[in-house]
Design a protein around this motif. Structure first.
Motif, PDB file in Angstrom:
ATOM      1  N   LEU A   1       5.952   2.997   9.086  1.00  0.00           N
ATOM      2  CA  LEU A   1       6.406   4.038   8.161  1.00  0.00           C
ATOM      3  C   LEU A   1       5.427   4.204   7.000  1.00  0.00           C
ATOM      4  O   LEU A   1       5.062   5.330   6.638  1.00  0.00           O
ATOM      5  CB  LEU A   1       7.794   3.678   7.629  1.00  0.00           C
ATOM      6  N   LEU A   2       4.984   3.075   6.435  1.00  0.00           N
ATOM      7  CA  LEU A   2       4.072   3.136   5.289  1.00  0.00           C
ATOM      8  C   LEU A   2       2.726   3.747   5.664  1.00  0.00           C
ATOM      9  O   LEU A   2       2.155   4.541   4.914  1.00  0.00           O
ATOM     10  CB  LEU A   2       3.865   1.730   4.721  1.00  0.00           C
ATOM     11  N   LEU A   3       2.217   3.362   6.837  1.00  0.00           N
ATOM     12  CA  LEU A   3       0.883   3.796   7.241  1.00  0.00           C
ATOM     13  C   LEU A   3       0.870   5.220   7.782  1.00  0.00           C
ATOM     14  O   LEU A   3      -0.106   5.951   7.591  1.00  0.00           O
ATOM     15  CB  LEU A   3       0.316   2.835   8.295  1.00  0.00           C
ATOM     16  N   GLN A   4       1.967   5.613   8.449  1.00  0.00           N
ATOM     17  CA  GLN A   4       1.970   6.922   9.098  1.00  0.00           C
ATOM     18  C   GLN A   4       2.718   7.977   8.290  1.00  0.00           C
ATOM     19  O   GLN A   4       2.217   9.084   8.100  1.00  0.00           O
ATOM     20  CB  GLN A   4       2.570   6.811  10.502  1.00  0.00           C
ATOM     21  N   GLU A   5       3.925   7.670   7.818  1.00  0.00           N
ATOM     22  CA  GLU A   5       4.706   8.653   7.076  1.00  0.00           C
ATOM     23  C   GLU A   5       4.204   8.800   5.636  1.00  0.00           C
ATOM     24  O   GLU A   5       4.052   9.914   5.135  1.00  0.00           O
ATOM     25  CB  GLU A   5       6.190   8.262   7.088  1.00  0.00           C
ATOM     26  N   PHE A   6       3.939   7.661   4.971  1.00  0.00           N
ATOM     27  CA  PHE A   6       3.430   7.706   3.604  1.00  0.00           C
ATOM     28  C   PHE A   6       1.917   7.962   3.575  1.00  0.00           C
ATOM     29  O   PHE A   6       1.371   8.370   2.554  1.00  0.00           O
ATOM     30  CB  PHE A   6       3.738   6.398   2.865  1.00  0.00           C
ATOM     31  N   GLY A   7       1.253   7.669   4.690  1.00  0.00           N
ATOM     32  CA  GLY A   7      -0.186   7.891   4.760  1.00  0.00           C
ATOM     33  C   GLY A   7      -1.003   6.883   3.974  1.00  0.00           C
ATOM     34  O   GLY A   7      -2.142   7.173   3.585  1.00  0.00           O
ATOM     35  N   LEU A   8      -0.450   5.688   3.755  1.00  0.00           N
ATOM     36  CA  LEU A   8      -1.175   4.665   3.006  1.00  0.00           C
ATOM     37  C   LEU A   8      -2.155   3.942   3.926  1.00  0.00           C
ATOM     38  O   LEU A   8      -1.910   3.785   5.122  1.00  0.00           O
ATOM     39  CB  LEU A   8      -0.187   3.651   2.411  1.00  0.00           C
ATOM     40  N   ARG A   9      -3.260   3.497   3.354  1.00  0.00           N
ATOM     41  CA  ARG A   9      -4.230   2.739   4.131  1.00  0.00           C
ATOM     42  C   ARG A   9      -3.894   1.253   4.067  1.00  0.00           C
ATOM     43  O   ARG A   9      -3.238   0.791   3.119  1.00  0.00           O
ATOM     44  CB  ARG A   9      -5.648   2.999   3.616  1.00  0.00           C
ATOM     45  N   PRO A  10      -4.328   0.475   5.075  1.00  0.00           N
ATOM     46  CA  PRO A  10      -3.973  -0.953   5.126  1.00  0.00           C
ATOM     47  C   PRO A  10      -4.313  -1.723   3.857  1.00  0.00           C
ATOM     48  O   PRO A  10      -3.515  -2.550   3.403  1.00  0.00           O
ATOM     49  CB  PRO A  10      -4.788  -1.464   6.325  1.00  0.00           C
ATOM     50  N   ALA A  11      -5.483  -1.477   3.257  1.00  0.00           N
ATOM     51  CA  ALA A  11      -5.868  -2.212   2.051  1.00  0.00           C
ATOM     52  C   ALA A  11      -4.919  -1.918   0.898  1.00  0.00           C
ATOM     53  O   ALA A  11      -4.580  -2.813   0.111  1.00  0.00           O
ATOM     54  CB  ALA A  11      -7.302  -1.862   1.653  1.00  0.00           C
ATOM     55  N   THR A  12      -4.463  -0.683   0.796  1.00  0.00           N
ATOM     56  CA  THR A  12      -3.527  -0.313  -0.266  1.00  0.00           C
ATOM     57  C   THR A  12      -2.204  -1.038  -0.086  1.00  0.00           C
ATOM     58  O   THR A  12      -1.617  -1.552  -1.056  1.00  0.00           O
ATOM     59  CB  THR A  12      -3.291   1.216  -0.261  1.00  0.00           C
ATOM     60  N   VAL A  13      -1.740  -1.079   1.156  1.00  0.00           N
ATOM     61  CA  VAL A  13      -0.483  -1.793   1.452  1.00  0.00           C
ATOM     62  C   VAL A  13      -0.638  -3.274   1.132  1.00  0.00           C
ATOM     63  O   VAL A  13       0.209  -3.873   0.447  1.00  0.00           O
ATOM     64  CB  VAL A  13      -0.086  -1.595   2.927  1.00  0.00           C
ATOM     65  N   GLN A  14      -1.709  -3.886   1.613  1.00  0.00           N
ATOM     66  CA  GLN A  14      -1.915  -5.320   1.397  1.00  0.00           C
ATOM     67  C   GLN A  14      -2.052  -5.664  -0.080  1.00  0.00           C
ATOM     68  O   GLN A  14      -1.475  -6.653  -0.555  1.00  0.00           O
ATOM     69  CB  GLN A  14      -3.160  -5.777   2.152  1.00  0.00           C
ATOM     70  N   ALA A  15      -2.818  -4.865  -0.799  1.00  0.00           N
ATOM     71  CA  ALA A  15      -3.082  -5.165  -2.204  1.00  0.00           C
ATOM     72  C   ALA A  15      -1.804  -5.177  -3.026  1.00  0.00           C
ATOM     73  O   ALA A  15      -1.486  -6.158  -3.715  1.00  0.00           O
ATOM     74  CB  ALA A  15      -4.079  -4.154  -2.776  1.00  0.00           C
ATOM     75  N   TRP A  16      -1.042  -4.099  -2.942  1.00  0.00           N
ATOM     76  CA  TRP A  16       0.123  -3.983  -3.826  1.00  0.00           C
ATOM     77  C   TRP A  16       1.290  -4.848  -3.387  1.00  0.00           C
ATOM     78  O   TRP A  16       2.008  -5.403  -4.222  1.00  0.00           O
ATOM     79  CB  TRP A  16       0.527  -2.520  -3.955  1.00  0.00           C
ATOM     80  N   PHE A  17       1.478  -5.003  -2.066  1.00  0.00           N
ATOM     81  CA  PHE A  17       2.592  -5.865  -1.679  1.00  0.00           C
ATOM     82  C   PHE A  17       2.267  -7.323  -1.994  1.00  0.00           C
ATOM     83  O   PHE A  17       3.161  -8.115  -2.303  1.00  0.00           O
ATOM     84  CB  PHE A  17       2.955  -5.626  -0.201  1.00  0.00           C
ATOM     85  N   SER A  18       0.980  -7.684  -1.987  1.00  0.00           N
ATOM     86  CA  SER A  18       0.591  -9.040  -2.397  1.00  0.00           C
ATOM     87  C   SER A  18       0.900  -9.272  -3.873  1.00  0.00           C
ATOM     88  O   SER A  18       1.376 -10.347  -4.262  1.00  0.00           O
ATOM     89  CB  SER A  18      -0.908  -9.258  -2.146  1.00  0.00           C
ATOM     90  N   VAL A  19       0.646  -8.261  -4.704  1.00  0.00           N
ATOM     91  CA  VAL A  19       0.949  -8.368  -6.132  1.00  0.00           C
ATOM     92  C   VAL A  19       2.461  -8.477  -6.347  1.00  0.00           C
ATOM     93  O   VAL A  19       2.938  -9.304  -7.139  1.00  0.00           O
ATOM     94  CB  VAL A  19       0.377  -7.153  -6.888  1.00  0.00           C
ATOM     95  N   TYR A  20       3.226  -7.662  -5.622  1.00  0.00           N
ATOM     96  CA  TYR A  20       4.682  -7.652  -5.804  1.00  0.00           C
ATOM     97  C   TYR A  20       5.370  -8.881  -5.208  1.00  0.00           C
ATOM     98  O   TYR A  20       6.528  -9.171  -5.536  1.00  0.00           O
ATOM     99  CB  TYR A  20       5.275  -6.380  -5.195  1.00  0.00           C
ATOM    100  N   LEU A  21       4.669  -9.603  -4.334  1.00  0.00           N
ATOM    101  CA  LEU A  21       5.249 -10.823  -3.766  1.00  0.00           C
ATOM    102  C   LEU A  21       5.445 -11.908  -4.826  1.00  0.00           C
ATOM    103  O   LEU A  21       6.352 -12.733  -4.712  1.00  0.00           O
ATOM    104  CB  LEU A  21       4.348 -11.370  -2.654  1.00  0.00           C
ATOM    105  N   VAL A  22       4.614 -11.903  -5.854  1.00  0.00           N
ATOM    106  CA  VAL A  22       4.703 -12.949  -6.880  1.00  0.00           C
ATOM    107  C   VAL A  22       6.062 -12.937  -7.576  1.00  0.00           C
ATOM    108  O   VAL A  22       6.749 -13.972  -7.609  1.00  0.00           O
ATOM    109  CB  VAL A  22       3.546 -12.826  -7.902  1.00  0.00           C
ATOM    110  N   PRO A  23       6.532 -11.804  -8.144  1.00  0.00           N
ATOM    111  CA  PRO A  23       7.868 -11.820  -8.763  1.00  0.00           C
ATOM    112  C   PRO A  23       8.994 -12.100  -7.775  1.00  0.00           C
ATOM    113  O   PRO A  23      10.050 -12.605  -8.170  1.00  0.00           O
ATOM    114  CB  PRO A  23       7.999 -10.420  -9.375  1.00  0.00           C
ATOM    115  N   VAL A  24       8.773 -11.802  -6.498  1.00  0.00           N
ATOM    116  CA  VAL A  24       9.794 -12.115  -5.487  1.00  0.00           C
ATOM    117  C   VAL A  24       9.968 -13.629  -5.353  1.00  0.00           C
ATOM    118  O   VAL A  24      11.089 -14.132  -5.171  1.00  0.00           O
ATOM    119  CB  VAL A  24       9.418 -11.491  -4.130  1.00  0.00           C
ATOM    120  N   MET A  25       8.872 -14.387  -5.471  1.00  0.00           N
ATOM    121  CA  MET A  25       8.910 -15.836  -5.300  1.00  0.00           C
ATOM    122  C   MET A  25       9.270 -16.592  -6.585  1.00  0.00           C
ATOM    123  O   MET A  25       9.651 -17.768  -6.528  1.00  0.00           O
ATOM    124  CB  MET A  25       7.549 -16.337  -4.796  1.00  0.00           C
ATOM    125  N   VAL A  26       9.171 -15.942  -7.729  1.00  0.00           N
ATOM    126  CA  VAL A  26       9.413 -16.637  -9.000  1.00  0.00           C
ATOM    127  C   VAL A  26      10.835 -17.206  -9.116  1.00  0.00           C
ATOM    128  O   VAL A  26      11.003 -18.359  -9.540  1.00  0.00           O
ATOM    129  CB  VAL A  26       9.092 -15.700 -10.187  1.00  0.00           C
TER     130      VAL A  26
END
Length: 303
Positions: free
Chosen positions: A180-205
């Protein structure tokens, strides 16, 4: 055939990633292992984001370029972080309690669950060969449960087994969400990886804070110390390397997804080798036969 070499590199890195996780959580505090490992990944991507923003003259490979996104896309990536975070939490706790040679094959069944999700929610219909693949994977999974029973691991009642199964199902949901993210939103893999990696930190806190409170005020028998091992710091770089090699392989116009996906799952072989050589695990040959069956089934699913 460079895409095939890249796929094999991805499989090797993914196998070493599983090994690093197992070494990291053995006798260690899982919440802190998770927080430190995702923080390493977030730091790597944050540095690249800052360089691309403030030093545009420095050129990164196209595969590592992160696009600007809006608020809705940030929310979508934050949702992915929650989904992946839940999967990783269950997987890491399961890995702490299960032999790597049992946990890794369970995780390798992810394509089966992805197909089930596609059948139920995306109204996809498997071809006859795929139904055979489903039967082979399920049969191999059942055989693996018999091998596990010899080590006192009851698949029906062992919580760690169910944690890994749920983690794998959540991982499969993440794969469908990636589509969905790559095809419907049109996001590229690096964009997905970068931001979800950043958002994972508050998820684990929150989990790490709970662990900290237990260490300060909990009963002695509930306290588990955290040791910062080299393997903890290697978890994220290994996964990042595996993903970059995987996406690079898929970027090749000659690449066949029916070969790339199952070949990448051969990472489980690294787990078997580690389990037999370094962890002193038993019944390796029987487990290897089950893994061969799972990989065969995955090949059939991907054709």
């Amino acid at each position: 055939m460079s895409w095939m070499i890249l796929t094999l590199v991805s499989a090797l890195m993914l196998g070493l990633y599983d090994v690093a996780k197992k070494v990291s959580v053995r006798g260690n505090a899982v919440p802190m292992v998770l927080l430190v490992s995702v923080s390493v990944s977030a730091i790597i991507w944050t540095v690249m984001l800052l360089v691309q923003t403030f030093l545009p003259s420095i050129k990164f490979p196209r595969l590592l370029e992160v696009d600007a996104i809006d608020g809705i896309e940030h929310l979508a990536l934050a949702a992915k972080a929650v989904l992946v975070g839940a999967s990783w939490i269950l997987a890491f706790f399961s890995l702490k309690n299960l032999p790597l040679s049992i946990a890794a094959p369970i995780r390798a069944t992810s394509p089966l669950w992805t197909l089930f999700i596609a059948i139920v929610f995306l109204t996809e219909r498997p071809a006859p060969l795929q139904w055979i693949g489903i039967a082979v994977v399920l049969g191999s999974f059942w055989a693996l449960s018999l091998v596990g029973a010899k080590e006192g691991i009851r698949f029906r009642t062992d919580r760690a087994v169910w944690w890994m199964i749920v983690a794998t199902v959540l991982g499969a949901c993440s794969s469908v969400y990636d589509k969905l993210l790559l095809q419907e939103f049109g996001l590229r893999p690096a964009t997905v990886q970068a931001w979800f990696s950043v958002y994972l930190v508050p998820v684990m806190v929150p989990l790490a804070l709970r662990w900290y409170r237990v260490q300060q005020h909990g009963a002695p028998e509930k306290q588990i110390r955290f040791e910062l091992r080299t393997s903890v710091l290697l978890i994220s770089p290994l996964l990042l390397s595996a993903d970059m090699a995987y996406f690079s392989a898929l970027a090749d116009p000659d690449a066949l997804i029916s070969i790339v996906s199952p070949l990448r799952r051969s990472s489980v072989v690294v787990a078997l080798i580690f389990g037999s050589r370094m962890a002193g695990e038993v019944n390796i040959f029987h487990k290897a036969a089950c893994v061969l069956g799972i990989l065969t089934g995955i090949v059939l699913l991907m054709i």
